[in-house]
Write a protein that holds these residues in place. Structure first.
Motif, PDB file in Angstrom:
ATOM      1  N   LEU A   1      12.101  17.149  -2.266  1.00 16.96           N
ATOM      2  CA  LEU A   1      11.701  17.892  -3.469  1.00 16.96           C
ATOM      3  C   LEU A   1      11.080  19.242  -3.098  1.00 16.96           C
ATOM      4  N   HIS A   2      11.834  20.052  -2.418  1.00 19.29           N
ATOM      5  CA  HIS A   2      11.363  21.357  -1.930  1.00 19.29           C
ATOM      6  C   HIS A   2      11.011  22.296  -3.081  1.00 19.29           C
ATOM      7  N   GLY A   3       9.804  22.871  -2.991  1.00 22.74           N
ATOM      8  CA  GLY A   3       9.376  23.872  -3.955  1.00 22.74           C
ATOM      9  C   GLY A   3       9.099  23.350  -5.351  1.00 22.74           C
ATOM     10  N   LYS A   4       8.994  22.053  -5.519  1.00 25.27           N
ATOM     11  CA  LYS A   4       8.820  21.465  -6.848  1.00 25.27           C
ATOM     12  C   LYS A   4       7.374  21.087  -7.119  1.00 25.27           C
ATOM     13  N   ARG A   5       7.031  21.172  -8.382  1.00 24.33           N
ATOM     14  CA  ARG A   5       5.771  20.584  -8.872  1.00 24.33           C
ATOM     15  C   ARG A   5       6.073  19.100  -9.048  1.00 24.33           C
ATOM     16  N   VAL A   6       5.203  18.236  -8.531  1.00 18.08           N
ATOM     17  CA  VAL A   6       5.464  16.797  -8.556  1.00 18.08           C
ATOM     18  C   VAL A   6       4.263  16.053  -9.130  1.00 18.08           C
ATOM     19  N   PHE A   7       4.561  15.138 -10.041  1.00 23.32           N
ATOM     20  CA  PHE A   7       3.563  14.218 -10.576  1.00 23.32           C
ATOM     21  C   PHE A   7       3.984  12.821 -10.134  1.00 23.32           C
ATOM     22  N   LEU A   8       3.080  12.115  -9.447  1.00 19.18           N
ATOM     23  CA  LEU A   8       3.346  10.758  -8.982  1.00 19.18           C
ATOM     24  C   LEU A   8       2.676   9.750  -9.895  1.00 19.18           C
ATOM     25  N   PHE A   9       3.370   8.658 -10.176  1.00 19.35           N
ATOM     26  CA  PHE A   9       2.747   7.569 -10.912  1.00 19.35           C
ATOM     27  C   PHE A   9       3.273   6.246 -10.368  1.00 19.35           C
ATOM     28  N   GLY A  10       2.390   5.265 -10.368  1.00 15.37           N
ATOM     29  CA  GLY A  10       2.790   3.995  -9.790  1.00 15.37           C
ATOM     30  C   GLY A  10       2.041   2.821 -10.356  1.00 15.37           C
TER      31      GLY A  10
ATOM     32  N   ARG B   1      -6.322   5.949  -4.816  1.00 11.32           N
ATOM     33  CA  ARG B   1      -6.315   7.209  -4.070  1.00 11.32           C
ATOM     34  C   ARG B   1      -5.697   7.001  -2.692  1.00 11.32           C
ATOM     35  N   GLN B   2      -6.025   5.887  -2.032  1.00  8.05           N
ATOM     36  CA  GLN B   2      -5.444   5.596  -0.715  1.00  8.05           C
ATOM     37  C   GLN B   2      -3.926   5.475  -0.816  1.00  8.05           C
ATOM     38  N   ILE B   3      -3.453   4.811  -1.861  1.00  6.53           N
ATOM     39  CA  ILE B   3      -2.007   4.659  -2.065  1.00  6.53           C
ATOM     40  C   ILE B   3      -1.373   6.033  -2.271  1.00  6.53           C
ATOM     41  N   ILE B   4      -1.945   6.817  -3.168  1.00 10.91           N
ATOM     42  CA  ILE B   4      -1.396   8.152  -3.459  1.00 10.91           C
ATOM     43  C   ILE B   4      -1.403   9.020  -2.204  1.00 10.91           C
ATOM     44  N   ASP B   5      -2.447   8.936  -1.403  1.00  9.53           N
ATOM     45  CA  ASP B   5      -2.493   9.705  -0.160  1.00  9.53           C
ATOM     46  C   ASP B   5      -1.332   9.323   0.758  1.00  9.53           C
ATOM     47  N   ARG B   6      -1.065   8.017   0.874  1.00  6.10           N
ATOM     48  CA  ARG B   6       0.046   7.575   1.728  1.00  6.10           C
ATOM     49  C   ARG B   6       1.385   8.031   1.146  1.00  6.10           C
ATOM     50  N   VAL B   7       1.574   7.842  -0.167  1.00  4.59           N
ATOM     51  CA  VAL B   7       2.844   8.201  -0.798  1.00  4.59           C
ATOM     52  C   VAL B   7       3.057   9.713  -0.774  1.00  4.59           C
TER      53      VAL B   7
ATOM     54  N   GLY C   1       0.760  -1.240   0.000  1.00  3.93           N
ATOM     55  CA  GLY C   1       0.000   0.000   0.000  1.00  3.93           C
ATOM     56  C   GLY C   1       0.789   1.288   0.000  1.00  3.93           C
ATOM     57  N   THR C   2       2.102   1.222  -0.225  1.00  5.19           N
ATOM     58  CA  THR C   2       2.895   2.444  -0.240  1.00  5.19           C
ATOM     59  C   THR C   2       4.139   2.268  -1.107  1.00  5.19           C
ATOM     60  N   CYS C   3       5.018   3.255  -1.070  1.00  4.93           N
ATOM     61  CA  CYS C   3       6.257   3.227  -1.846  1.00  4.93           C
ATOM     62  C   CYS C   3       7.412   2.753  -0.968  1.00  4.93           C
TER      63      CYS C   3
ATOM     64  N   SER D   1       2.055  11.844   1.249  1.00  3.74           N
ATOM     65  CA  SER D   1       2.291  12.380   2.592  1.00  3.74           C
ATOM     66  C   SER D   1       3.785  12.535   2.869  1.00  3.74           C
ATOM     67  N   ASN D   2       4.626  11.933   2.022  1.00  4.87           N
ATOM     68  CA  ASN D   2       6.072  12.060   2.164  1.00  4.87           C
ATOM     69  C   ASN D   2       6.636  13.298   1.472  1.00  4.87           C
ATOM     70  N   LEU D   3       5.813  13.981   0.668  1.00  2.00           N
ATOM     71  CA  LEU D   3       6.297  15.145  -0.064  1.00  2.00           C
ATOM     72  C   LEU D   3       6.750  16.258   0.872  1.00  2.00           C
ATOM     73  N   ALA D   4       7.796  16.966   0.448  1.00  2.00           N
ATOM     74  CA  ALA D   4       8.230  18.151   1.180  1.00  2.00           C
ATOM     75  C   ALA D   4       7.033  19.080   1.334  1.00  2.00           C
ATOM     76  N   GLY D   5       6.944  19.760   2.445  1.00  2.00           N
ATOM     77  CA  GLY D   5       5.798  20.615   2.744  1.00  2.00           C
ATOM     78  C   GLY D   5       5.558  21.717   1.729  1.00  2.00           C
ATOM     79  N   ASP D   6       6.606  22.155   1.054  1.00  2.00           N
ATOM     80  CA  ASP D   6       6.457  23.222   0.071  1.00  2.00           C
ATOM     81  C   ASP D   6       6.401  22.708  -1.368  1.00  2.00           C
ATOM     82  N   ALA D   7       6.279  21.406  -1.550  1.00  2.00           N
ATOM     83  CA  ALA D   7       6.109  20.817  -2.883  1.00  2.00           C
ATOM     84  C   ALA D   7       4.624  20.824  -3.232  1.00  2.00           C
TER      85      ALA D   7
END
Length: 183
Positions: free
Chosen positions: A82-91, A103-109, A69-71, A111-117
């Motif tokens: 990845l501070h200040g970056k636009r991020v697209f996740l795919f899995g 959606r549950q997976i993406i929410d978990r993954v 269920g996660t990365c 949640s690891n993004l830098a706060g300003d991403a």
């Protein structure tokens, strides 16, 4: 628009998806300035190096395979850098066909993004699982032939064996183009 792509792929499913996404974005005019493969057990120095390279682009595309269920921890560490970056996740994941599950997976993954991403979008699809997984499910079912969950797991293995399909790849590329380029 400049892009970078970092991919963590165990069986090749996510790597296949990354190729389809990259080709579609390049055909639409995106320039890739960094691309890397990230292992599950990448050390902190390697993760930092890949994050530094990825951050040279406007948008960072991060691909991952899903386990439980996660990365992987290396992808989680990369995302946090990845501070200040636009991020697209795919899995890719062995179980699929449910947007709610994805959606549950993406929410978990995410949640690891830098706060300003900024998470600009995401896409998930089903991916095939290796023969060892099938053998494990068969052994479980042999021990408990009436276990409905074990039957479902084996049925899902057969459903997943042909994924990602061309349709999956096209859908993933379309989602990336829309999120990254607004197309």
């Amino acid at each position: 628009m400049t892009c970078s792509m970092v991919v963590n792929s165990k069986s090749g499913n996510t790597r296949m998806v990354s190729g389809a996404i990259k080709r579609a974005l390049q055909a639409a005019g995106a320039e890739f300035v960094h691309a890397a493969a990230l292992s599950d057990d990448a050390d902190p120095e390697q993760v930092a190096l890949e994050a530094q390279g990825a951050c040279t682009a406007d948008t960072v595309l991060v691909g991952f395979w899903c386990d439980k269920g996660t990365c992987s921890s290396s992808v989680a560490a990369l995302l946090s850098a990845l501070h200040g970056k636009r991020v697209f996740l795919f899995g890719t994941c062995g179980f699929g066909a449910s947007e709610d599950y994805y959606r549950q997976i993406i929410d978990r993954v995410s949640s690891n993004l830098a706060g300003d991403a900024e998470l600009v979008g995401w896409a998930m699809c089903q991916g095939k699982m290796g023969p060892a997984v099938k053998q494990r499910y068969e052994a479980m079912l042999e021990q408990e032939p009436e276990n409905a969950r074990y039957k479902m797991l084996l049925d899902n293995w057969f459903t997943a064996k042909d994924h990602p399909t061309k349709e999956d790849l096209d859908n993933m590329a379309k989602a990336a183009k829309k999120a990254v380029l607004g197309e």
